[in-house]
Motif scaffolding. Structure first.
Motif, PDB file in Angstrom:
ATOM      1  N   GLY A   1      -1.011  11.454 -68.404  1.00 40.92           N
ATOM      2  CA  GLY A   1      -1.358  10.096 -67.996  1.00 40.92           C
ATOM      3  C   GLY A   1      -1.839  10.006 -66.570  1.00 40.92           C
ATOM      4  N   CYS A   2      -1.971  11.127 -65.908  1.00 44.28           N
ATOM      5  CA  CYS A   2      -2.292  11.103 -64.478  1.00 44.28           C
ATOM      6  C   CYS A   2      -3.786  10.918 -64.245  1.00 44.28           C
ATOM      7  CB  CYS A   2      -1.829  12.405 -63.823  1.00 44.28           C
ATOM      8  SG  CYS A   2      -2.317  12.534 -62.094  1.00 44.28           S
ATOM      9  N   ILE A   3      -4.146   9.888 -63.467  1.00 43.56           N
ATOM     10  CA  ILE A   3      -5.566   9.638 -63.214  1.00 43.56           C
ATOM     11  C   ILE A   3      -6.156  10.641 -62.233  1.00 43.56           C
ATOM     12  CG2 ILE A   3      -5.652   7.150 -63.654  1.00 43.56           C
ATOM     13  CD1 ILE A   3      -5.456   7.113 -60.412  1.00 43.56           C
ATOM     14  N   ALA A   4      -5.302  11.348 -61.508  1.00 46.20           N
ATOM     15  CA  ALA A   4      -5.816  12.252 -60.479  1.00 46.20           C
ATOM     16  C   ALA A   4      -6.227  13.610 -61.051  1.00 46.20           C
ATOM     17  CB  ALA A   4      -4.778  12.447 -59.384  1.00 46.20           C
TER      18      ALA A   4
ATOM     19  N   PRO B   1       0.221  17.216 -61.868  1.00 51.98           N
ATOM     20  CA  PRO B   1       1.549  16.901 -61.308  1.00 51.98           C
ATOM     21  C   PRO B   1       2.643  17.839 -61.819  1.00 51.98           C
ATOM     22  CG  PRO B   1       0.696  15.095 -62.691  1.00 51.98           C
ATOM     23  CD  PRO B   1      -0.430  16.025 -62.449  1.00 51.98           C
TER      24      PRO B   1
ATOM     25  N   CYS C   1      -3.133  11.987 -55.236  1.00 53.26           N
ATOM     26  CA  CYS C   1      -2.176  11.163 -55.990  1.00 53.26           C
ATOM     27  C   CYS C   1      -2.228   9.745 -55.427  1.00 53.26           C
ATOM     28  CB  CYS C   1      -0.770  11.734 -55.837  1.00 53.26           C
ATOM     29  SG  CYS C   1       0.524  10.563 -56.284  1.00 53.26           S
ATOM     30  N   SER C   2      -2.461   8.771 -56.306  1.00 60.99           N
ATOM     31  CA  SER C   2      -2.621   7.390 -55.825  1.00 60.99           C
ATOM     32  C   SER C   2      -1.306   6.620 -55.858  1.00 60.99           C
ATOM     33  CB  SER C   2      -3.649   6.670 -56.688  1.00 60.99           C
ATOM     34  OG  SER C   2      -3.072   6.409 -57.953  1.00 60.99           O
ATOM     35  N   SER C   3      -0.216   7.308 -56.179  1.00 58.59           N
ATOM     36  CA  SER C   3       1.106   6.674 -56.284  1.00 58.59           C
ATOM     37  C   SER C   3       1.132   5.603 -57.370  1.00 58.59           C
ATOM     38  CB  SER C   3       1.530   6.019 -54.964  1.00 58.59           C
ATOM     39  OG  SER C   3       1.292   6.884 -53.900  1.00 58.59           O
ATOM     40  N   CYS C   4       0.433   5.863 -58.471  1.00 59.05           N
ATOM     41  CA  CYS C   4       0.358   4.847 -59.520  1.00 59.05           C
ATOM     42  C   CYS C   4       1.633   4.811 -60.362  1.00 59.05           C
ATOM     43  CB  CYS C   4      -0.843   5.094 -60.413  1.00 59.05           C
ATOM     44  SG  CYS C   4      -0.612   6.440 -61.586  1.00 59.05           S
ATOM     45  N   GLU C   5       2.481   5.819 -60.213  1.00 55.63           N
ATOM     46  CA  GLU C   5       3.804   5.839 -60.852  1.00 55.63           C
ATOM     47  C   GLU C   5       3.775   5.989 -62.373  1.00 55.63           C
ATOM     48  OE1 GLU C   5       6.991   5.281 -59.276  1.00 55.63           O
ATOM     49  OE2 GLU C   5       6.396   4.673 -57.254  1.00 55.63           O
ATOM     50  N   MET C   6       2.620   6.332 -62.931  1.00 53.42           N
ATOM     51  CA  MET C   6       2.562   6.539 -64.378  1.00 53.42           C
ATOM     52  C   MET C   6       3.470   7.714 -64.774  1.00 53.42           C
ATOM     53  SD  MET C   6       1.029   5.197 -66.979  1.00 53.42           S
ATOM     54  CE  MET C   6      -0.701   4.795 -67.187  1.00 53.42           C
ATOM     55  N   CYS C   7       3.383   8.796 -64.005  1.00 54.52           N
ATOM     56  CA  CYS C   7       4.149  10.013 -64.310  1.00 54.52           C
ATOM     57  C   CYS C   7       5.648   9.703 -64.408  1.00 54.52           C
ATOM     58  CB  CYS C   7       3.895  11.061 -63.233  1.00 54.52           C
ATOM     59  SG  CYS C   7       4.009  10.416 -61.557  1.00 54.52           S
TER      60      CYS C   7
ATOM     61  N   ALA D   1       5.821  10.588 -58.175  1.00 52.68           N
ATOM     62  CA  ALA D   1       5.184   9.926 -57.032  1.00 52.68           C
ATOM     63  C   ALA D   1       6.068  10.040 -55.790  1.00 52.68           C
ATOM     64  CB  ALA D   1       4.897   8.461 -57.357  1.00 52.68           C
TER      65      ALA D   1
ATOM     66  N   MET E   1       5.664  13.468 -54.468  1.00 58.79           N
ATOM     67  CA  MET E   1       4.381  13.584 -53.756  1.00 58.79           C
ATOM     68  C   MET E   1       4.501  13.002 -52.343  1.00 58.79           C
ATOM     69  SD  MET E   1       2.156  15.011 -55.802  1.00 58.79           S
ATOM     70  CE  MET E   1       1.564  15.190 -57.480  1.00 58.79           C
TER      71      MET E   1
HETATM   72  S1  SF4 Z   1       1.678   8.829 -59.298  1.00 61.10           S
HETATM   73 FE1  SF4 Z   1       1.810  10.428 -60.841  1.00 61.10          FE
HETATM   74  S2  SF4 Z   1       0.375   9.820 -62.450  1.00 61.10           S
HETATM   75 FE2  SF4 Z   1      -0.126   8.599 -60.631  1.00 61.10          FE
HETATM   76  S3  SF4 Z   1      -1.725   9.791 -59.563  1.00 61.10           S
HETATM   77 FE3  SF4 Z   1       0.247  10.428 -58.686  1.00 61.10          FE
HETATM   78  S4  SF4 Z   1       0.863  12.193 -59.878  1.00 61.10           S
HETATM   79 FE4  SF4 Z   1      -0.733  11.172 -61.055  1.00 61.10          FE
END
Ligand code: SF4
Ligand code: SF4
Lengths: 179, 282
Positions: free
Chosen positions: A35-38, A46, A70-76, A87, A90
């Motif tokens: 699910g990671c956009i990065a 990740p 990593c955009s800190s989107c917290e999906m992981c 996140a 990271m």
């Molecule tokens: S928070 Fe997790 S899912 Fe979102 S970009 Fe960072 S590593 Fe990927």
């Protein structure tokens, strides 16, 4: 986790403690990476970062672009079956990379620092001067000029900053939290 | 209903149409917003990426101000909401951190105010109550609701209806008479925090979201985040012209409020042709 090498153990323990995440529990199911956009834009997935931390691979982790892309989107973290918020890991790694002087994505850090200087000075971020300063320092002067002009015309980039009253208190918070 | 209101830095500049429409829409719905006096920037991604303690302490100053004002806090910006909510979560649940933060910010936390996203505040009015206020139903407007990342995650902190498939924005939009289409990119991140520094990456991230919206034939995207809104409009492929609305702008339109045109004129992608084609604007 058991380690032969003391330095590797030290790095693993440090990341676990700093992030507060149970990274020893990761069993590489790759739900985070799915699910990671990065992924596709950075050097490690990740789950690979977590594995490298488990293996004490300090240099590779702290020199990676992934921790910055990593955009800190917290999906992981929302999907991890073992409750690992990657996140947060990271973020801990970014702080460690700054301390170690091994920041791969220098412009990302430059942006963060420029933004925070603005907050420190005014109590709020002043977008116009912050963006201008970032562009000057990064050397990326010309891009997005069209959007910038459009926003100026629409009055969306006020030229004067708003200074809050409690600026002294904000400086105090910055000083007390400085590394 | 009376609430403290924390607009955040973006709503004073690049997202000022969100601020204007949020104030007007809430007034129209009978929600009184009182701007928090002397609020401070939440620190955004920049603080939590570089200094964990600062990232909790800065927004805690706003929690302290809200506590003094004595009303629950409503936050329109998803990013600000996420940071202030996180600080409140830490203050509420982590004794060690609370003591440190109380020391740094010089206040005593008493858990007396709750932090809400503005969408949550509006959603809690209920579809029926919202629909009753509608003067001009948004007939024919097919949209996708884009929640993004910061409003719904991490789930332990935000406690929204459903992290993977949230519906609260869809329900509001439906109550306004528009048609929310279901799609699979509701909670994907658009990469706004990297918009200035890593443009190529962000073009890729936004491209996927825009493609998914077009695939289900959405005419526009609905957001509750100033960073998403400007990122989606700025980083979509040139010539795409898919407008992104703040949900409060749609409320304004449906309630027949007078200032809607002023908000539309501030967008980077002009939504007026779409609204005119559906006779929702002149
Ligand atoms: S928070 Fe997790 S899912 Fe979102 S970009 Fe960072 S590593 Fe990927
Ligand atoms: S989702 Fe959790 S357990 Fe699975 S690979 Fe990622 S971090 Fe490891």
């Amino acid at each position: 986790m058991s380690f032969i090498d003391a330095d590797k153990r030290k790095f693993f323990n440090e990341v676990r403690e700093k992030s507060g995440q149970p990274i020893d529990l990761c069993y590489q199911c790759q739900k985070c990476a799915s699910g990671c956009i990065a992924t596709g834009f950075a050097d490690y997935y990740p789950n690979e970062i977590i594995r490298l931390v488990q293996l004490g691979q300090k240099e590779r982790v702290l020199n990676s672009s992934s921790i910055w892309i990593c955009s800190s989107c917290e999906m992981c973290g929302a999907r991890c079956p073992n409750g690992i918020n990657t996140a947060e890991v990271m973020d801990a790694l970014k702080e460690m990379a700054i301390a170690a002087g091994t920041v791969k994505e220098k412009n990302v850090l430059l942006f963060h620092n420029t933004f925070l200087s603005s907050v420190r000075a005014f109590g709020r971020v002043h977008e116009a001067s912050m963006m201008g300063l970032y562009k000057l320092k990064s050397g990326d002067l010309m891009s997005d000029m069209d959007f910038g002009m459009d926003m100026l015309k629409k009055g969306k980039l006020p030229l004067l900053p708003h200074r809050i009253k409690a600026r002294g208190k904000i400086k105090d918070i910055f000083n007390k939290t400085a590394h | 209903m009376r609430l403290s209101y924390y607009p955040g830095c973006s709503l004073k500049a690049t997202a000022k149409e969100y601020d204007m429409s949020a104030r007007d829409a809430c007034k129209g719905l009978g929600i009184e917003l009182v701007e928090l006096d002397d609020w401070v920037c939440c620190g955004a991604t920049c603080a939590h990426s570089t200094n964990h303690m600062l990232s909790i302490a800065l927004p805690s100053q706003n929690v302290a101000l809200a506590q003094r004002a004595g009303m629950d806090l409503a936050i329109p910006c998803a990013a600000c909401y996420s940071r202030v909510k996180k600080a409140d979560y830490v203050l509420r649940n982590d004794d060690v951190m609370r003591q440190k933060v109380e020391d740094i910010v010089d206040f005593k936390y008493n858990a007396s105010v709750n932090v809400h996203s503005l969408v949550e505040v509006v959603g809690q009015l209920g579809e029926k109550a919202i629909a009753e206020k509608v003067q001009k139903p948004l007939k024919g407007l097919k949209v996708v609701c884009y929640y993004g990342c910061l409003m719904v995650r991490p789930p332990q902190v935000t406690c929204f209806d459903n992290t993977e498939h949230p519906m609260f924005l869809d329900n509001i939009v439906k109550a306004l008479g528009a048609e929310p289409i279901q799609w699979s990119y509701k909670t994907e991140c658009c990469g706004a925090s990297l918009s200035l520094t890593s443009k190529d990456v962000v073009h890729g991230m936004v491209g996927r979201i825009i493609d998914a919206a077009k695939e289900v034939e959405a005419m526009a995207i609905v957001t509750a985040c100033p960073l998403c809104q400007s990122n989606l409009e700025m980083r979509q492929a040139k010539g795409t012209d898919l407008p992104a609305f703040y949900f409060t702008e749609l409320i304004g339109l449906a309630l027949g409020l007078p200032a809607t045109k002023k908000w539309s004129n501030l967008h980077l992608v002009n939504p007026n042709p779409l609204l005119q084609s559906l006779s929702l604007a002149d």
